[in-house]
Design an enzyme around this catalytic site. Structure first.
Site, mmCIF file in Angstrom:
data_model
loop_
_atom_site.group_PDB
_atom_site.id
_atom_site.type_symbol
_atom_site.label_atom_id
_atom_site.label_comp_id
_atom_site.label_asym_id
_atom_site.label_seq_id
_atom_site.Cartn_x
_atom_site.Cartn_y
_atom_site.Cartn_z
ATOM 1 N N HIS A 60 0.867 -1.312 -0.059
ATOM 2 C CA HIS A 60 -0.090 0.140 0.151
ATOM 3 C C HIS A 60 0.980 1.185 0.138
ATOM 4 O O HIS A 60 2.089 1.131 0.547
ATOM 5 C CB HIS A 60 -0.813 0.081 1.295
ATOM 6 C CG HIS A 60 -2.021 -1.033 1.119
ATOM 7 N ND1 HIS A 60 -2.945 -0.854 2.118
ATOM 8 C CD2 HIS A 60 -2.108 -2.021 0.390
ATOM 9 C CE1 HIS A 60 -4.001 -1.920 1.581
ATOM 10 N NE2 HIS A 60 -3.359 -2.599 0.922
ATOM 11 N N GLU A 62 0.815 3.944 2.015
ATOM 12 C CA GLU A 62 1.390 4.278 3.209
ATOM 13 C C GLU A 62 2.460 3.534 3.572
ATOM 14 O O GLU A 62 3.441 3.986 4.234
ATOM 15 C CB GLU A 62 0.187 4.191 4.167
ATOM 16 C CG GLU A 62 -0.994 4.904 3.768
ATOM 17 C CD GLU A 62 -2.036 4.163 3.038
ATOM 18 O OE1 GLU A 62 -3.403 4.278 3.621
ATOM 19 O OE2 GLU A 62 -1.763 3.235 2.465
ATOM 20 N N CYS A 90 -6.518 1.972 5.654
ATOM 21 C CA CYS A 90 -7.181 0.803 5.966
ATOM 22 C C CYS A 90 -6.648 0.302 7.367
ATOM 23 O O CYS A 90 -5.687 0.815 8.035
ATOM 24 C CB CYS A 90 -6.937 -0.291 5.111
ATOM 25 S SG CYS A 90 -5.009 -1.000 4.913
ATOM 26 N N CYS A 93 -2.715 -0.440 7.415
ATOM 27 C CA CYS A 93 -2.079 0.839 7.516
ATOM 28 C C CYS A 93 -2.033 1.580 8.662
ATOM 29 O O CYS A 93 -1.282 2.341 9.317
ATOM 30 C CB CYS A 93 -2.322 1.541 6.222
ATOM 31 S SG CYS A 93 -1.851 0.769 4.626
#
Length: 157
Positions: A60, A62, A90, A93
């Site tokens: 992801h 992040e 999410c 993260c």
């Protein structure tokens, strides 16, 4: 809520995250981008989604931005650093944000289905979040982030 560092605005920094998000979209990935800032406002990490390309669920934006920031600093603790991301993080993260000891989070679009900051769950405000307090600000250029995501999914249909 502290002001944006380095004489910039949160919108200035979100524009940099949106550039990262566009890279993801151009590669066929969900267009989410992120940057990590030092407390002086220097970009020390950046990333965009690459789960499909990397065959890695943790790729992801992040996570990638925090990995790069950790390498830049030579430390996995990102104390006093800030994360700017185009989409509300999410649960995975959000947990990484707490574990990294980030000081703050700025995000663009909310994610009513999977957002773990203010939407589906409020992870950063939970007492079980490793005793960390991470301030957060949502909705910064939220419409631009939302438009990018909606355009991406409309083209895929």
């Amino acid at each position: 809520m502290p002001p944006a560092p380095g004489g910039h605005s949160w919108e200035d920094f979100m524009r940099l995250a949106l550039l990262e998000a566009r890279k993801a979209g151009e590669a066929g990935e969900v267009p989410v981008g992120a940057i990590v800032l030092s407390c002086q406002g220097e970009v020390i990490g950046k990333g965009h989604n690459s789960c499909i390309r990397d065959c890695d669920i943790s790729a992801h934006a992040e996570i990638k931005a925090m990995r790069e920031a950790g390498k830049t600093l030579g430390n996995y603790r990102l104390t006093d650093c800030l994360l700017v991301v185009t989409l509300e993080p999410c649960p995975m993260c959000a947990s990484a944000i707490v574990q990294a000891r980030l000081a703050g989070l700025i995000f663009g679009a909310s994610d009513r289905l999977a957002g773990a900051v203010v939407s589906a769950v409020e992870y950063l405000d939970m007492p079980c979040a490793a005793g960390q307090s991470v301030w957060h600000l949502g909705g910064v250029l939220g419409q631009a982030s939302c438009d990018l995501l909606q355009g991406f999914f409309a083209r895929r249909r």
